[in-house]
Design an enzyme around this catalytic site. Structure first.
Site, PDB file in Angstrom:
ATOM      1  N   ARG A 187      29.537  41.189 129.355  1.00 27.17           N
ATOM      2  CA  ARG A 187      28.757  42.361 129.739  1.00 27.17           C
ATOM      3  C   ARG A 187      29.626  43.599 129.859  1.00 27.17           C
ATOM      4  O   ARG A 187      29.142  44.662 130.201  1.00 27.17           O
ATOM      5  CB  ARG A 187      28.105  42.095 131.074  1.00 27.17           C
ATOM      6  CG  ARG A 187      26.584  42.288 131.030  1.00 27.17           C
ATOM      7  CD  ARG A 187      26.050  41.747 132.286  1.00 27.17           C
ATOM      8  NE  ARG A 187      24.727  42.093 132.612  1.00 27.17           N
ATOM      9  CZ  ARG A 187      23.722  41.213 132.612  1.00 27.17           C
ATOM     10  NH1 ARG A 187      23.900  39.985 132.167  1.00 27.17           N
ATOM     11  NH2 ARG A 187      22.547  41.577 133.039  1.00 27.17           N
ATOM     12  N   LYS A 198      16.119  38.419 126.091  1.00 23.82           N
ATOM     13  CA  LYS A 198      17.281  37.540 125.865  1.00 23.82           C
ATOM     14  C   LYS A 198      17.072  36.140 126.431  1.00 23.82           C
ATOM     15  O   LYS A 198      17.361  35.158 125.764  1.00 23.82           O
ATOM     16  CB  LYS A 198      18.555  38.116 126.516  1.00 23.82           C
ATOM     17  CG  LYS A 198      19.115  39.341 125.849  1.00 23.82           C
ATOM     18  CD  LYS A 198      20.518  39.638 126.338  1.00 23.82           C
ATOM     19  CE  LYS A 198      20.607  39.861 127.840  1.00 23.82           C
ATOM     20  NZ  LYS A 198      19.839  41.021 128.330  1.00 23.82           N
ATOM     21  N   ARG A 200       7.317  41.825 134.451  1.00 23.97           N
ATOM     22  CA  ARG A 200       7.972  40.588 134.883  1.00 23.97           C
ATOM     23  C   ARG A 200       8.102  40.550 136.406  1.00 23.97           C
ATOM     24  O   ARG A 200       7.974  39.493 137.018  1.00 23.97           O
ATOM     25  CB  ARG A 200       9.365  40.479 134.239  1.00 23.97           C
ATOM     26  CG  ARG A 200      10.086  39.182 134.592  1.00 23.97           C
ATOM     27  CD  ARG A 200      11.366  39.018 133.819  1.00 23.97           C
ATOM     28  NE  ARG A 200      12.454  39.820 134.374  1.00 23.97           N
ATOM     29  CZ  ARG A 200      13.655  39.929 133.826  1.00 23.97           C
ATOM     30  NH1 ARG A 200      13.913  39.324 132.689  1.00 23.97           N
ATOM     31  NH2 ARG A 200      14.598  40.649 134.393  1.00 23.97           N
ATOM     32  N   ARG A 206      20.241  49.047 136.469  1.00 21.38           N
ATOM     33  CA  ARG A 206      20.694  48.019 135.509  1.00 21.38           C
ATOM     34  C   ARG A 206      20.754  48.600 134.102  1.00 21.38           C
ATOM     35  O   ARG A 206      21.643  48.261 133.316  1.00 21.38           O
ATOM     36  CB  ARG A 206      19.774  46.794 135.571  1.00 21.38           C
ATOM     37  CG  ARG A 206      20.063  45.945 136.819  1.00 21.38           C
ATOM     38  CD  ARG A 206      18.915  45.022 137.184  1.00 21.38           C
ATOM     39  NE  ARG A 206      18.558  44.106 136.146  1.00 21.38           N
ATOM     40  CZ  ARG A 206      17.313  43.635 135.953  1.00 21.38           C
ATOM     41  NH1 ARG A 206      16.335  44.009 136.750  1.00 21.38           N
ATOM     42  NH2 ARG A 206      17.069  42.798 134.989  1.00 21.38           N
ATOM     43  N   ARG A 242      11.298  38.661 140.725  1.00 21.33           N
ATOM     44  CA  ARG A 242      12.765  38.689 140.808  1.00 21.33           C
ATOM     45  C   ARG A 242      13.216  39.834 141.695  1.00 21.33           C
ATOM     46  O   ARG A 242      12.722  40.955 141.551  1.00 21.33           O
ATOM     47  CB  ARG A 242      13.334  38.862 139.390  1.00 21.33           C
ATOM     48  CG  ARG A 242      14.263  37.743 138.986  1.00 21.33           C
ATOM     49  CD  ARG A 242      14.711  37.919 137.571  1.00 21.33           C
ATOM     50  NE  ARG A 242      15.815  38.878 137.449  1.00 21.33           N
ATOM     51  CZ  ARG A 242      16.604  38.953 136.387  1.00 21.33           C
ATOM     52  NH1 ARG A 242      16.410  38.144 135.368  1.00 21.33           N
ATOM     53  NH2 ARG A 242      17.573  39.821 136.346  1.00 21.33           N
TER      54      ARG A 242
HETATM   55  P1  AMP Z   1      20.539  38.857 134.068  1.00 22.89           P
HETATM   56  O1  AMP Z   1      19.718  37.689 134.480  1.00 22.89           O
HETATM   57  O2  AMP Z   1      21.366  38.581 132.844  1.00 22.89           O
HETATM   58  O3  AMP Z   1      19.736  40.127 133.926  1.00 22.89           O
HETATM   59  O4  AMP Z   1      21.597  39.124 135.243  1.00 22.89           O
HETATM   60  C1  AMP Z   1      21.165  39.431 136.539  1.00 22.89           C
HETATM   61  C2  AMP Z   1      22.316  40.015 137.347  1.00 22.89           C
HETATM   62  O5  AMP Z   1      23.373  39.054 137.447  1.00 22.89           O
HETATM   63  C3  AMP Z   1      22.971  41.248 136.743  1.00 22.89           C
HETATM   64  O6  AMP Z   1      22.275  42.448 137.065  1.00 22.89           O
HETATM   65  C4  AMP Z   1      24.353  41.206 137.396  1.00 22.89           C
HETATM   66  O7  AMP Z   1      24.292  41.628 138.740  1.00 22.89           O
HETATM   67  C5  AMP Z   1      24.644  39.709 137.388  1.00 22.89           C
HETATM   68  N1  AMP Z   1      25.318  39.305 136.126  1.00 22.89           N
HETATM   69  C6  AMP Z   1      24.814  38.504 135.157  1.00 22.89           C
HETATM   70  N2  AMP Z   1      25.708  38.346 134.164  1.00 22.89           N
HETATM   71  C7  AMP Z   1      26.814  39.049 134.527  1.00 22.89           C
HETATM   72  C8  AMP Z   1      28.068  39.294 133.916  1.00 22.89           C
HETATM   73  N3  AMP Z   1      28.373  38.802 132.713  1.00 22.89           N
HETATM   74  N4  AMP Z   1      28.958  40.072 134.604  1.00 22.89           N
HETATM   75  C9  AMP Z   1      28.672  40.576 135.803  1.00 22.89           C
HETATM   76  N5  AMP Z   1      27.492  40.416 136.426  1.00 22.89           N
HETATM   77  C10 AMP Z   1      26.568  39.659 135.801  1.00 22.89           C
END
Ligand code: AMP
Length: 192
Positions: free
Chosen positions: A90, A15, A129, A146, A135
């Protein structure tokens, strides 16, 4: 061109990479909630301190925090002509919140793009990654959590958008350029 879009798909589907490429082509900002949280964590802000408690274990940051952040970000001038949201909504409550933010401006979403990928493929990609980017939430137990959160809370969103006729699904397996091409093609009929 106005394009108000969300990009869906499991963690590791690509994404982030695709959001940046697609947004550039469309001339709209790519807005990643995960990136905003990471920037705040790095910057040691209060938002960052709150977010870290959740992101570190792969849980969703509470809606009250995330929704306020997204509402603020979408009010910025660069998002007035459109945006591509990556990682938001989400869960079903965030879908309703996004609807409300847009409705306040008399707007609606143009499409929900979903990048599909098998669980085995995404775990492998995320572990790779982890080696490259380091990360904090790319360790195997956190990745597994996740993916569970995705299956339970995020995957049902696709059905909500499908019912509205907004869902466009694209196969996320293949070269980066190939997947971008599929996304552009899928959108071509919808956004103008
Ligand atoms: P991502 O980079 O999109 O994988 O997001 C990393 C982390 O940020 C996720 O595992 C959540 O802990 C938090 N996060 C990102 N987007 C959201 C969202 N829309 N709602 C809640 N937590 C989020």
């Amino acid at each position: 061109m106005s394009a108000r879009l969300v990009l869906l798909g499991p963690p590791g589907a690509g994404k982030g990479t695709q959001a940046v490429r697609l947004a550039e082509r469309l001339g709209v900002p790519a807005i990643s909630t995960g990136d905003i949280f990471r920037a705040n964590i790095k910057g040691g802000t209060e938002l960052g301190r709150t977010a870290q408690e959740y992101t570190a274990r792969g849980a969703l940051v509470p809606d009250s925090v995330t929704n306020a952040m997204v509402r603020d970000r979408l009010a910025q001038p660069d998002a007035a002509q459109g945006f591509l949201l990556d990682g938001y909504p989400r869960n079903v409550a965030q879908v309703a919140e996004l609807d409300a933010v847009l409705a306040d401006q008399g707007l609606t979403l143009d499409a929900a793009l979903e990048i599909t990928a098998d669980a085995d493929v995404v775990v492998e990609r995320l572990l790779k990654r982890a080696e490259i980017e380091g990360r904090a939430d790319d360790t195997e137990p956190v990745i597994r959590h996740r993916l569970d959160v995705y299956a339970e809370q995020t995957a049902p969103i696709s059905g909500v958008y499908a019912e509205r006729g907004l869902l466009l699904q694209v196969d996320g397996i293949g070269e980066v350029d190939e997947v971008t091409g599929r996304l552009v093609e899928a959108l071509a009929t919808r956004v103008g």
